[in-house]
Scaffold this active site. Structure first.
Site, mmCIF file in Angstrom:
data_model
loop_
_atom_site.group_PDB
_atom_site.id
_atom_site.type_symbol
_atom_site.label_atom_id
_atom_site.label_comp_id
_atom_site.label_asym_id
_atom_site.label_seq_id
_atom_site.Cartn_x
_atom_site.Cartn_y
_atom_site.Cartn_z
ATOM 1 C CG HIS A 1 47.019 21.209 75.455
ATOM 2 N ND1 HIS A 1 48.198 21.674 74.918
ATOM 3 C CD2 HIS A 1 46.050 22.053 75.034
ATOM 4 C CE1 HIS A 1 47.947 22.750 74.201
ATOM 5 N NE2 HIS A 1 46.655 23.012 74.251
ATOM 6 C CB SER B 1 50.525 29.938 77.507
ATOM 7 O OG SER B 1 50.606 30.465 76.217
ATOM 8 N N GLY C 1 40.324 25.162 79.277
ATOM 9 C CA GLY C 1 41.076 25.601 80.457
ATOM 10 C C GLY C 1 40.655 26.994 80.914
ATOM 11 C CD GLN C 2 38.416 30.090 84.881
ATOM 12 O OE1 GLN C 2 37.520 29.421 84.388
ATOM 13 N NE2 GLN C 2 38.283 31.378 85.151
ATOM 14 C CE LYS C 3 46.728 30.127 78.735
ATOM 15 N NZ LYS C 3 46.791 31.350 77.928
ATOM 16 C CD GLN D 1 41.513 30.316 67.595
ATOM 17 O OE1 GLN D 1 40.761 29.386 67.344
ATOM 18 N NE2 GLN D 1 42.084 30.442 68.791
ATOM 19 C CG MET E 1 44.472 26.165 68.339
ATOM 20 S SD MET E 1 44.417 27.790 67.583
ATOM 21 C CE MET E 1 45.323 28.730 68.771
#
Ligand code: PAF
Length: 275
Positions: free
Chosen positions: A32, A180, A142-144, A56, A25
């Protein structure tokens, strides 16, 4: 680097390499970059999509305030030698009358889905659209966003979308805070307080490694650690089965410990996997 703004232009991409999609986004950050690095290692034709997906966001203000700087994103992605970026317009992605949405079922209604109603339906819908438009061979997440990864894998399997999904480890700053776009909104004291999230996840893992299996006990210890700071407000601490996200009383791996907490107006999430 090719900048593609229209869906019809995607079809003109010609490459004899496999196509990789890195959906974002925007507000490109080191999280990223690690997805892009991984895609490059796989030697594919790499397309980064940048689209702040309105459907979303459960909260309109959160959507309006989502950080966006397309010009700086383009510069960063050019330097990284990404092959193409896809920056579609809202009007084209969601034309007037658009009403389809994908319901992923129970795993979309717990944890993040419970606190952000409709969120995973929005994610599943945009990912299905991006996969249909770009037809990638690979896609990177990403696993986050552990629950998002599970939703996307399920969607990809159950709708036979045929994309190979790569999940890359969470990127953290020197103090353990998961990178983030939202971290930009934290002031100094909130940033300091936010360090407790990863510390509490590590505490959870440490207790498990010592042989403690009782989820309630572990959650309590984690909560005490986070609430040492008066700035933090916890939405949830979850200890759940990693396959279906159902809460468990006794830990039997694979188990996901995940949490969400507010620091002022900013909500952060993080997780750790017990294997
Ligand atoms: O993780 C994100 O940035 C978004 O949820 C995604 C996967 C790009 C879908 O809009």
């Amino acid at each position: 680097m090719k900048i593609i703004r229209k869906i019809s232009e995607v079809k003109k991409i010609q490459s004899n390499k496999e196509i990789a999609l890195i959906p974002t986004m925007g507000a490109i950050h080191s999280g990223h970059l690690s997805l892009i690095e991984k895609a490059k290692e796989n030697g594919s034709f790499n397309i980064v999509s940048i689209f702040v997906n309105p459907i979303q966001f459960a909260n309109k203000d959160e959507y309006k305030n989502y950080p966006s700087n397309i010009n700086s994103d383009i510069e960063i992605l050019k330097k990284l030698k990404v092959d193409a970026i896809f920056v579609p317009q809202i009007k084209e992605m969601y034309p007037k009358g658009f009403s389809t949405n994908i319901n992923i079922g129970p795993i979309g209604n717990v944890l993040e889905g419970k606190f952000r109603p409709g969120h995973f339906s929005g994610v599943a819908t945009i990912i299905t659209k991006l996969f249909s438009i770009i037809r990638p061979d690979h896609a990177y997440f990403g696993q986050k966003d552990a629950q998002q990864c599970m939703v996307i894998k399920k969607l990809n399997n159950e709708l036979n979308l045929g994309v190979k999904i790569f999940i890359t480890p969470t990127i953290r700053d020197n103090n353990g805070i998961a990178i983030s776009s939202r971290n930009k909104n934290l002031n100094e004291s909130q940033l300091k307080a936010a360090e407790s999230l990863f510390k509490s996840l590590c505490l959870g893992k440490k207790l498990f490694d010592k042989g403690i299996k009782n989820s309630k006990y572990i959650k309590n210890e984690m909560e005490k650690l986070i609430l040492k700071s008066e700035v933090a407000k916890i939405d949830y601490i979850s200890i759940a089965n990693f396959n279906n996200l159902e809460e468990i009383d006794e830990i039997t791996p694979p188990t996901l410990i995940s949490l969400a907490a507010w620091f002022g107006e900013t909500r952060l999430i993080d997780n750790i996997l017990l294997k």
